[in-house]
Design a protein around this motif. Structure first.
Motif, PDB file in Angstrom:
ATOM      1  N   TYR A  68      -2.777   9.112  -5.554  1.00  0.00           N
ATOM      2  CA  TYR A  68      -2.250   7.906  -6.304  1.00  0.00           C
ATOM      3  C   TYR A  68      -1.494   8.151  -7.876  1.00  0.00           C
ATOM      4  CZ  TYR A  68      -2.840   2.958  -8.638  1.00  0.00           C
ATOM      5  OH  TYR A  68      -2.406   2.472  -9.260  1.00  0.00           O
TER       6      TYR A  68
ATOM      7  N   VAL B 275       0.093   4.761  -1.171  1.00  0.00           N
ATOM      8  CA  VAL B 275      -1.070   5.963   0.170  1.00  0.00           C
ATOM      9  C   VAL B 275      -0.077   6.464   1.042  1.00  0.00           C
ATOM     10  CG1 VAL B 275      -3.550   5.195  -1.283  1.00  0.00           C
ATOM     11  CG2 VAL B 275      -2.157   3.948   1.151  1.00  0.00           C
TER      12      VAL B 275
ATOM     13  N   ASP C 126       1.038  -0.989  -0.161  1.00  0.00           N
ATOM     14  CA  ASP C 126       0.428  -0.327   0.154  1.00  0.00           C
ATOM     15  C   ASP C 126       1.031   1.509   0.343  1.00  0.00           C
ATOM     16  OD1 ASP C 126       1.330  -0.063   2.482  1.00  0.00           O
ATOM     17  OD2 ASP C 126      -0.736   0.311   3.697  1.00  0.00           O
TER      18      ASP C 126
ATOM     19  N   THR D 252      -7.359  11.810  -2.923  1.00  0.00           N
ATOM     20  CA  THR D 252      -6.542  10.173  -3.119  1.00  0.00           C
ATOM     21  C   THR D 252      -6.316   9.968  -4.662  1.00  0.00           C
ATOM     22  OG1 THR D 252      -8.645  10.081  -1.642  1.00  0.00           O
ATOM     23  CG2 THR D 252      -7.450   8.124  -2.533  1.00  0.00           C
TER      24      THR D 252
ATOM     25  N   GLU E 273     -10.781   2.238   0.909  1.00  0.00           N
ATOM     26  CA  GLU E 273     -10.132   2.874   2.438  1.00  0.00           C
ATOM     27  C   GLU E 273      -9.786   4.357   2.308  1.00  0.00           C
ATOM     28  OE1 GLU E 273      -8.442  -0.809   4.050  1.00  0.00           O
ATOM     29  OE2 GLU E 273      -7.669   0.492   5.528  1.00  0.00           O
ATOM     30  N   SER E 274      -8.537   4.220   1.577  1.00  0.00           N
ATOM     31  CA  SER E 274      -7.749   5.533   2.377  1.00  0.00           C
ATOM     32  C   SER E 274      -8.433   6.506   2.093  1.00  0.00           C
ATOM     33  CB  SER E 274      -6.273   5.957   1.213  1.00  0.00           C
ATOM     34  OG  SER E 274      -6.089   4.700   1.228  1.00  0.00           O
TER      35      SER E 274
ATOM     36  N   ASN F 122     -10.966   6.871   4.800  1.00  0.00           N
ATOM     37  CA  ASN F 122     -10.611   7.894   5.898  1.00  0.00           C
ATOM     38  C   ASN F 122     -10.342   8.970   6.057  1.00  0.00           C
ATOM     39  OD1 ASN F 122     -10.366   4.897   6.812  1.00  0.00           O
ATOM     40  ND2 ASN F 122      -8.516   4.884   6.481  1.00  0.00           N
ATOM     41  N   LEU F 123      -9.963   9.414   5.368  1.00  0.00           N
ATOM     42  CA  LEU F 123      -9.371  11.151   4.639  1.00  0.00           C
ATOM     43  C   LEU F 123     -11.029  11.459   5.035  1.00  0.00           C
ATOM     44  CD1 LEU F 123      -6.849  12.461   4.110  1.00  0.00           C
ATOM     45  CD2 LEU F 123      -7.223  12.778   1.934  1.00  0.00           C
TER      46      LEU F 123
ATOM     47  N   ALA G 181      -5.482   7.723   9.091  1.00  0.00           N
ATOM     48  CA  ALA G 181      -3.975   6.874   8.941  1.00  0.00           C
ATOM     49  C   ALA G 181      -4.306   5.569   8.814  1.00  0.00           C
ATOM     50  CB  ALA G 181      -2.740   6.907   9.751  1.00  0.00           C
ATOM     51  N   GLY G 182      -6.094   5.226   9.487  1.00  0.00           N
ATOM     52  CA  GLY G 182      -6.855   4.086   9.311  1.00  0.00           C
ATOM     53  C   GLY G 182      -5.836   3.821  10.883  1.00  0.00           C
TER      54      GLY G 182
ATOM     55  N   MET H 109      -0.489  10.328   3.750  1.00  0.00           N
ATOM     56  CA  MET H 109      -1.048  10.210   5.057  1.00  0.00           C
ATOM     57  C   MET H 109      -0.294  11.599   5.328  1.00  0.00           C
ATOM     58  SD  MET H 109      -3.020   7.884   6.084  1.00  0.00           S
ATOM     59  CE  MET H 109      -3.721   8.132   4.393  1.00  0.00           C
TER      60      MET H 109
ATOM     61  N   THR I 280      -7.482  -0.341  -1.643  1.00  0.00           N
ATOM     62  CA  THR I 280      -6.898   0.123  -1.099  1.00  0.00           C
ATOM     63  C   THR I 280      -7.010   1.905  -1.079  1.00  0.00           C
ATOM     64  OG1 THR I 280      -4.737  -1.627  -0.952  1.00  0.00           O
ATOM     65  CG2 THR I 280      -4.098   0.643   0.405  1.00  0.00           C
TER      66      THR I 280
END
Lengths: 332, 260
Positions: free
Chosen positions: B132, B64, B61, B128, B158-159, B162-163, B223-224, B68, B155
């Motif tokens: 990437y 990403v 991952d 995001t 998910e990022s 969270n963001l 950051a998860g 963060m 991934t």
């Protein structure tokens, strides 16, 4: 049916009594002027009617619903409150679309009001490029969006040039003819005189007059000042007028008769019949402005002074009551 | 409620918001990723700064990891724009028209929060994607192996989630402060001051506070999860901050008199 009724409507901001037990009655239909000097409580009253402020005491109804529940009549009321308020970086059309969406209205209403206020063709321009007059018209368009039964417009001609004032005035008259009720606040009496049939005058949050404009005009006084060519004829002129049934008084060597200006030719004839040539025949008629100023006080500064004196007077009265109570207690 | 949401979305659809807000978040996402690759493994960063190692960038991952770095910056952008959207209603006087048209004021604030949450979703999605894209461009330039990079879409999603959650809570804070201060400048200054100075001072005095303080919570959320606050705890705390912020904003809106 009454469009607006208030009973003992009062608003206090700390020590400042902005609206003092206002009993207001505005009948449905037509254009009603809401007049008072700056700081007289007009805007505060309007904000309470629209649910933006809560009364300290008292209450009222707008279109038959209590002002404690503005959501019951908000969809039937349009308003311009103080200055035009829009997002400057959006077009006029986008601003109106945003307000139409908030009220659940169709896009067709936006087209209609843009046409009504004469902004068609300029509605896609950014509001930041608008003149004050155009912003004012846009604000009226926003107020017209819900096709309201009651329009409350706070100083709708503020900042307009003479052509714009005439345009807005004609628009208000036309809206009134359509059967809507318009409450138009202004400190420009000429505007009120030109557009309104009814008028409400307030000062220090208290109602001084409410009724037809014609009734207010009837309260205006007029007088005629006469002076004979030869000063020694002044007493004889006064006696001639009294003999014909006129009440006269003397002021600065002139004979003053409290009558309508239309009587001037008759007074001239009376003097001539007594062999008196007039050096002066001066007719004075109070304007609506004079009547208004007599009712409300001369200027804003004057009002502030009067108010300050009233407050000082109240304080003095309170202090004297306190001291007399204290003295009484001590005596006891 | 939908009326308020639609109305707010029309007002948010302006170049300054789209370019400054969504564009700003995307730029921060890309730049932070670039910095992550450029500074990989270097020590000596300021307190609290997270610089990924080369191994972290080459991990499955790793694309990403740079994002963060941008989480708190994106949070501040969200806070600023929520604050601007709220305070400008007062500075332009638009609040008078809005409250007259919709006297049930709680709807105004909840509808605005919904519209700004959608705006934040768009911004964090753009960030995001930009991060990437920057990672793909930076990896060969900085000799970072991408051989292990895998499960890109899950991934990234998910990022993004969270963001977006973290930025939304930041935004709620901005809206609340702007509502209280009626100034976007004050709200932004308080937000940055709190994050950069005040929270660090509190943690210096009471280190346990880093288990629940706003900045630490939202960093963990973005950051998860962090060693100090697990993701689940961060999620609960974040939800509490969000709900508390909205409730206070609704109360302020309901009881405040509109005198301007």
């Amino acid at each position: 049916m009454e469009a607006i009724v208030t009973s003992g409507l009062t608003k206090r901001f700390g020590d400042l009594l902005a609206v003092d037990g206002l009993d207001l009655l505005v009948s449905s239909g037509g254009v009603v002027g809401f007049v008072g000097p700056n700081g007289s409580g007009k805007s505060t009253t309007i904000r309470m009617l629209l649910g933006l402020l809560s009364p300290t005491s008292g209450g009222g109804e707008v279109l038959g619903s209590s002002i404690a529940h503005p959501s019951r009549y908000a969809h039937r009321v349009g308003a311009l409150i103080e200055s035009p308020s829009f997002v400057p970086s959006l077009s006029a059309r986008a601003n109106l679309l945003s307000l139409a969406a908030l009220r659940g209205l169709q896009v067709a209403r936006v087209d209609a009001v843009v046409e009504t206020v004469g902004l068609a063709g300029r509605d896609r321009d950014l509001v930041s490029t608008y003149s004050l007059g155009m912003k004012q018209r846009l604000a009226i368009a926003a107020a017209l969006l819900p096709d309201p039964e009651l329009l409350i417009l706070d100083e709708p001609t503020n900042g307009l040039d003479p052509a714009g004032i005439v345009e807005v005035r004609n628009l208000l008259i036309e809206l009134g003819r359509q059967g809507r009720t318009l409450l138009v606040s202004s400190h420009l009496l000429s505007e009120i005189e030109a557009a309104c049939e009814q008028v409400v005058i307030i000062r220090f949050g208290e109602m001084l007059f409410s009724g037809p404009l014609s009734e207010l005009k009837a309260r205006s006084s007029a007088h005629i000042e006469l002076a004979p060519e030869h000063e020694q004829d002044t007493t004889r002129l006064a006696e001639l007028l009294v003999d014909r049934g006129y009440a006269v008084r003397r002021a600065s060597g002139d004979v003053v008769v409290e009558v309508a200006v239309s009587v001037a030719p008759e007074l001239n004839r009376i003097a001539a019949s007594g062999g008196i040539t007039l050096r002066k025949l001066s007719a004075h008629e109070e304007t609506l402005e004079d009547t208004f100023l007599q009712m409300t006080g001369a200027t804003d500064g004057g009002n502030a002074l009067v108010r300050s004196r009233q407050r000082a007077g109240r304080r003095a009265l309170f202090a004297s009551r306190k001291s007399s109570t204290g003295k009484g207690a001590a005596d006891a | 409620m939908l009326r308020v949401l639609r109305s707010e979305l029309i007002r948010l659809n302006r170049p300054s918001f789209l370019a400054g807000g969504i564009g700003g978040m995307a730029v921060f996402g890309a730049i932070s990723t670039f910095i992550g690759f450029a500074a990989a493994g270097k020590t000596g960063a300021g307190p609290g700064a997270y610089i990924p190692s080369e191994a972290a960038l080459a991990a499955p991952d790793g694309y990403v990891a740079g994002l963060m770095l941008a989480a708190n910056l994106i949070g501040i952008v969200a806070l600023s724009f929520w604050a601007i959207a709220t305070a400008s209603d007062y500075s332009t006087g638009l609040i008078r028209l809005l409250a007259q048209a919709e006297p049930r004021r709680w709807r105004l604030i909840v509808g605005k929060a919904l519209a700004l949450a959608l705006f934040t979703l768009a911004g964090t999605l753009a960030a995001t994607v930009a991060a990437y894209g920057a990672a793909l461009a930076c990896a060969p330039a900085f000799d970072v192996s991408t051989a292990a990079w895998a499960e890109v879409l899950p991934t990234l999603l998910e990022s993004f989630r969270n963001l977006a959650l973290s930025a939304t809570v930041w935004g709620t804070l901005g809206m609340l402060i702007a509502l209280l201060a009626r100034s976007s400048g004050v709200a932004t200054a308080i937000g940055i001051g709190y994050l950069v100075v005040f929270e660090n001072m509190i943690v210096a005095v009471a280190s346990d506070a880093s288990d629940w303080l706003l900045g630490a919570t939202l960093t963990s959320l973005a950051a998860g999860g962090t060693p100090a606050i697990a993701f689940e705890s961060a999620l609960q705390l974040g939800a509490a901050y969000f709900a508390g912020g909205i409730l206070i904003a609704v109360a302020v809106m309901h009881f405040r008199e509109i005198t301007y």
